[in-house]
Scaffold this motif. Structure first.
Motif, PDB file in Angstrom:
ATOM      1  N   ASP A  27      57.048  72.572  44.771  1.00 42.08           N
ATOM      2  CA  ASP A  27      56.612  73.896  44.320  1.00 42.08           C
ATOM      3  C   ASP A  27      56.467  73.949  42.798  1.00 42.08           C
ATOM      4  N   GLY A  28      57.228  73.114  42.102  1.00 45.49           N
ATOM      5  CA  GLY A  28      57.147  73.087  40.650  1.00 45.49           C
ATOM      6  C   GLY A  28      56.011  72.238  40.114  1.00 45.49           C
ATOM      7  N   ALA A  29      55.359  71.468  40.988  1.00 48.49           N
ATOM      8  CA  ALA A  29      54.256  70.606  40.551  1.00 48.49           C
ATOM      9  C   ALA A  29      53.016  71.443  40.252  1.00 48.49           C
ATOM     10  N   ASN A  30      52.277  71.048  39.215  1.00 45.63           N
ATOM     11  CA  ASN A  30      51.037  71.767  38.916  1.00 45.63           C
ATOM     12  C   ASN A  30      49.886  71.212  39.750  1.00 45.63           C
ATOM     13  N   GLU A  31      48.699  71.747  39.545  1.00 50.93           N
ATOM     14  CA  GLU A  31      47.557  71.373  40.398  1.00 50.93           C
ATOM     15  C   GLU A  31      47.169  69.908  40.234  1.00 50.93           C
ATOM     16  N   THR A  32      47.432  69.353  39.067  1.00 52.01           N
ATOM     17  CA  THR A  32      47.130  67.937  38.835  1.00 52.01           C
ATOM     18  C   THR A  32      48.190  67.038  39.448  1.00 52.01           C
ATOM     19  N   GLU A  33      49.444  67.463  39.400  1.00 52.21           N
ATOM     20  CA  GLU A  33      50.559  66.630  39.868  1.00 52.21           C
ATOM     21  C   GLU A  33      50.704  66.625  41.384  1.00 52.21           C
ATOM     22  N   LEU A  34      50.326  67.734  42.032  1.00 49.86           N
ATOM     23  CA  LEU A  34      50.628  67.876  43.456  1.00 49.86           C
ATOM     24  C   LEU A  34      49.921  66.857  44.354  1.00 49.86           C
ATOM     25  N   PRO A  35      48.598  66.652  44.250  1.00 54.22           N
ATOM     26  CA  PRO A  35      47.946  65.694  45.159  1.00 54.22           C
ATOM     27  C   PRO A  35      48.529  64.273  45.104  1.00 54.22           C
ATOM     28  N   PRO A  36      48.736  63.690  43.901  1.00 55.86           N
ATOM     29  CA  PRO A  36      49.340  62.349  43.903  1.00 55.86           C
ATOM     30  C   PRO A  36      50.768  62.347  44.434  1.00 55.86           C
ATOM     31  N   LEU A  37      51.471  63.456  44.265  1.00 52.79           N
ATOM     32  CA  LEU A  37      52.826  63.550  44.793  1.00 52.79           C
ATOM     33  C   LEU A  37      52.798  63.556  46.322  1.00 52.79           C
ATOM     34  N   ILE A  38      51.830  64.265  46.887  1.00 53.02           N
ATOM     35  CA  ILE A  38      51.658  64.272  48.347  1.00 53.02           C
ATOM     36  C   ILE A  38      51.325  62.869  48.846  1.00 53.02           C
ATOM     37  N   ARG A  39      50.446  62.166  48.128  1.00 59.66           N
ATOM     38  CA  ARG A  39      50.104  60.789  48.520  1.00 59.66           C
ATOM     39  C   ARG A  39      51.324  59.883  48.441  1.00 59.66           C
ATOM     40  N   PHE A  40      52.120  60.049  47.400  1.00 57.13           N
ATOM     41  CA  PHE A  40      53.342  59.251  47.262  1.00 57.13           C
ATOM     42  C   PHE A  40      54.283  59.489  48.439  1.00 57.13           C
ATOM     43  N   MET A  41      54.488  60.749  48.789  1.00 60.95           N
ATOM     44  CA  MET A  41      55.389  61.053  49.897  1.00 60.95           C
ATOM     45  C   MET A  41      54.874  60.479  51.210  1.00 60.95           C
ATOM     46  N   THR A  42      53.561  60.518  51.401  1.00 58.88           N
ATOM     47  CA  THR A  42      52.980  59.946  52.615  1.00 58.88           C
ATOM     48  C   THR A  42      53.231  58.445  52.664  1.00 58.88           C
ATOM     49  N   SER A  43      53.084  57.782  51.525  1.00 58.20           N
ATOM     50  CA  SER A  43      53.282  56.330  51.480  1.00 58.20           C
ATOM     51  C   SER A  43      54.717  55.946  51.782  1.00 58.20           C
ATOM     52  N   ARG A  44      55.654  56.852  51.535  1.00 59.17           N
ATOM     53  CA  ARG A  44      57.077  56.598  51.802  1.00 59.17           C
ATOM     54  C   ARG A  44      57.541  57.238  53.109  1.00 59.17           C
ATOM     55  N   SER A  45      56.597  57.729  53.904  1.00 60.24           N
ATOM     56  CA  SER A  45      56.922  58.396  55.180  1.00 60.24           C
ATOM     57  C   SER A  45      57.856  59.587  54.974  1.00 60.24           C
ATOM     58  N   MET A  46      57.666  60.291  53.875  1.00 60.12           N
ATOM     59  CA  MET A  46      58.510  61.433  53.548  1.00 60.12           C
ATOM     60  C   MET A  46      57.797  62.764  53.743  1.00 60.12           C
ATOM     61  N   LEU A  47      56.479  62.725  53.965  1.00 61.14           N
ATOM     62  CA  LEU A  47      55.741  63.977  54.182  1.00 61.14           C
ATOM     63  C   LEU A  47      55.808  64.304  55.673  1.00 61.14           C
ATOM     64  N   THR A  48      56.867  64.964  56.064  1.00 63.09           N
ATOM     65  CA  THR A  48      57.115  65.237  57.479  1.00 63.09           C
ATOM     66  C   THR A  48      56.551  66.593  57.886  1.00 63.09           C
ATOM     67  N   ALA A  49      56.374  66.750  59.184  1.00 61.87           N
ATOM     68  CA  ALA A  49      55.942  68.053  59.714  1.00 61.87           C
ATOM     69  C   ALA A  49      56.960  69.129  59.364  1.00 61.87           C
ATOM     70  N   SER A  50      58.233  68.748  59.315  1.00 64.91           N
ATOM     71  CA  SER A  50      59.280  69.715  58.989  1.00 64.91           C
ATOM     72  C   SER A  50      59.101  70.263  57.583  1.00 64.91           C
ATOM     73  N   ILE A  51      58.778  69.411  56.623  1.00 62.64           N
ATOM     74  CA  ILE A  51      58.581  69.875  55.248  1.00 62.64           C
ATOM     75  C   ILE A  51      57.352  70.781  55.159  1.00 62.64           C
ATOM     76  N   ILE A  52      56.301  70.435  55.889  1.00 63.26           N
ATOM     77  CA  ILE A  52      55.089  71.263  55.873  1.00 63.26           C
ATOM     78  C   ILE A  52      55.368  72.631  56.493  1.00 63.26           C
ATOM     79  N   MET A  53      56.103  72.646  57.591  1.00 62.32           N
ATOM     80  CA  MET A  53      56.450  73.937  58.199  1.00 62.32           C
ATOM     81  C   MET A  53      57.379  74.750  57.298  1.00 62.32           C
ATOM     82  N   ARG A  54      58.315  74.082  56.656  1.00 58.64           N
ATOM     83  CA  ARG A  54      59.204  74.789  55.733  1.00 58.64           C
ATOM     84  C   ARG A  54      58.399  75.412  54.589  1.00 58.64           C
TER      85      ARG A  54
END
Length: 385
Positions: free
Chosen positions: A233-260
């Motif tokens: 939530d603290g990431a800006n518009e530039t930081e958020l997309p690469p952060l999402i890609r990073f989490m996906t690469s580490r299997s950390m972007l879970t359905a639970s986090i998206i629902m939360r």
């Protein structure tokens, strides 16, 4: 040995070899001034280098001290003289090392590689450290020197050097605390640390047996997701997309986090996650997430998220659309209240069991007050069914 006309260095060698300490000290003063004088002829400064080196190794400490104190302001010094003084006893070497302007980045990197801890710490306090020198220190220097970098107001730790320090000292709490205090720390490191910290807590709870294993796992997972969501939530518009890609690469972007994220009203995070997972453009994602049912269903199928989440994500998108159209925003708690209303009153064809499931999700991912409301309504649906 005789130098250029007007400078008979044999006299200096005689003083070094046969003069008393007072004579050698006076010679050290004179040659130090000559060596540090940028207006002095270069050939004169060069031909006294051997004599200055002998004085830098003089058996009388005060001779070496006075030489170092005067040369500390010299902007151009022969490398052998420089390193000879830096290799002296600490009370002579360290003040010189802290002050000398003759220390270029190449020489600094040498000290970072092979210097002892006290010299590395002194080097870390200098105001003229380049990013490459800091990298050398982050890679090679003692822990105390790396900690000293954080105390240097003139030292800016780049993203690269933050990553080096975290990779090298990721288990050292002193370094972790200092890194986390940096506003410029890359957000993926914050997420990795949240994950690592939750694993450590889980392990500790399991070892101590404070709570049943299943309860401990749920508690730790909840705390971890809350911490990660705060970072996202603290990431800006530039930081958020690469952060999402990073989490996906580490299997950390879970359905639970998206629902939360959806339950908390952080639709910006949901939007970025859906765009990445569905390989969709931001425009298409916005149109689908906050638009019609057909576009949403297509986007959702492409994302690969489980069907158990689809109604909740759709309802959150509908609430967010209303807010954006009205140019209005809600607190996390009030968004959750509005989401409950949408689940209860929207989509006339939704089965009571499905509404109950989504209320359960909202209760799980929200504050205690919202949890009470959601679970009470869920019980009513289950009873009615």
């Amino acid at each position: 040995m005789t130098g250029q006309p007007g400078l008979d260095v044999s006299i200096f060698d005689t003083i070094v070899e046969t003069g008393d300490a007072q004579a050698r000290m006076q010679l050290a003063v004179e040659l130090a001034r000559l060596t540090g004088d940028p207006q002095a002829p270069e050939n004169e400064r060069e031909c006294v280098v051997p004599t200055v080196l002998k004085l830098a190794a003089d058996p009388v400490k005060e001779v070496r001290r006075v030489l170092a104190e005067i040369l500390a302001s010299a902007s151009d010094l022969h490398g052998d003289i420089l390193f000879s003084i830096i290799a002296d006893e600490d009370d002579i070497a360290l003040p010189f090392l802290a002050a000398t302007p003759a220390l270029d980045p190449w020489k600094m990197r040498s000290i970072a590689r092979v210097g002892d801890a006290t010299r590395q710490v002194t080097l870390a306090g200098r105001p003229d450290l380049t990013d490459d020198v800091i990298q050398e220190m982050a890679t090679q220097a003692d822990l105390t020197a790396c900690l000293a970098l954080f105390d240097n107001a003139a030292c800016t730790l780049s993203e690269r050097n933050c990553r080096i320090l975290y990779a090298r000292f990721g288990r050292v709490q002193e370094i972790i605390d200092r890194l986390l205090a940096l506003d410029t720390l890359p957000l993926d490191i914050r997420i990795m640390q949240a994950k690592r910290a939750s694993n450590q807590v889980h392990q500790l709870m399991a070892e101590r047996g404070w709570v049943p294993a299943n309860d401990a796992a749920d508690m730790v997972a909840d705390a971890e997701e809350r911490a990660i969501l705060q970072i996202l939530d603290g990431a800006n518009e530039t930081e958020l997309p690469p952060l999402i890609r990073f989490m996906t690469s580490r299997s950390m972007l879970t359905a639970s986090i998206i629902m939360r994220s959806a339950c908390a009203g952080h639709l910006r995070i949901v939007e970025a996650a859906m765009a990445h997972l569905a390989n969709a453009t931001p425009v298409r994602t916005q149109d689908a997430l906050f638009g019609g049912a057909s576009g949403f269903n297509s986007l959702y199928r492409s994302s690969g998220l489980p069907q158990t989440c689809i109604g909740l994500i759709r309802a959150a998108g509908q609430v967010e659309r209303e807010l954006r159209n009205a140019k209005h925003s809600l607190s996390t708690e009030n968004f959750a209240r509005r989401l409950i209303e949408q689940v209860m009153t929207g989509e006339a064809g939704m089965a009571p069991a499905e509404r109950a499931k989504y209320l359960d999700f909202i209760g799980r991912y929200s504050s205690e007050r919202i949890r009470v409301i959601a679970l009470r309504l869920r019980e009513g649906l289950v009873t009615a069914a």
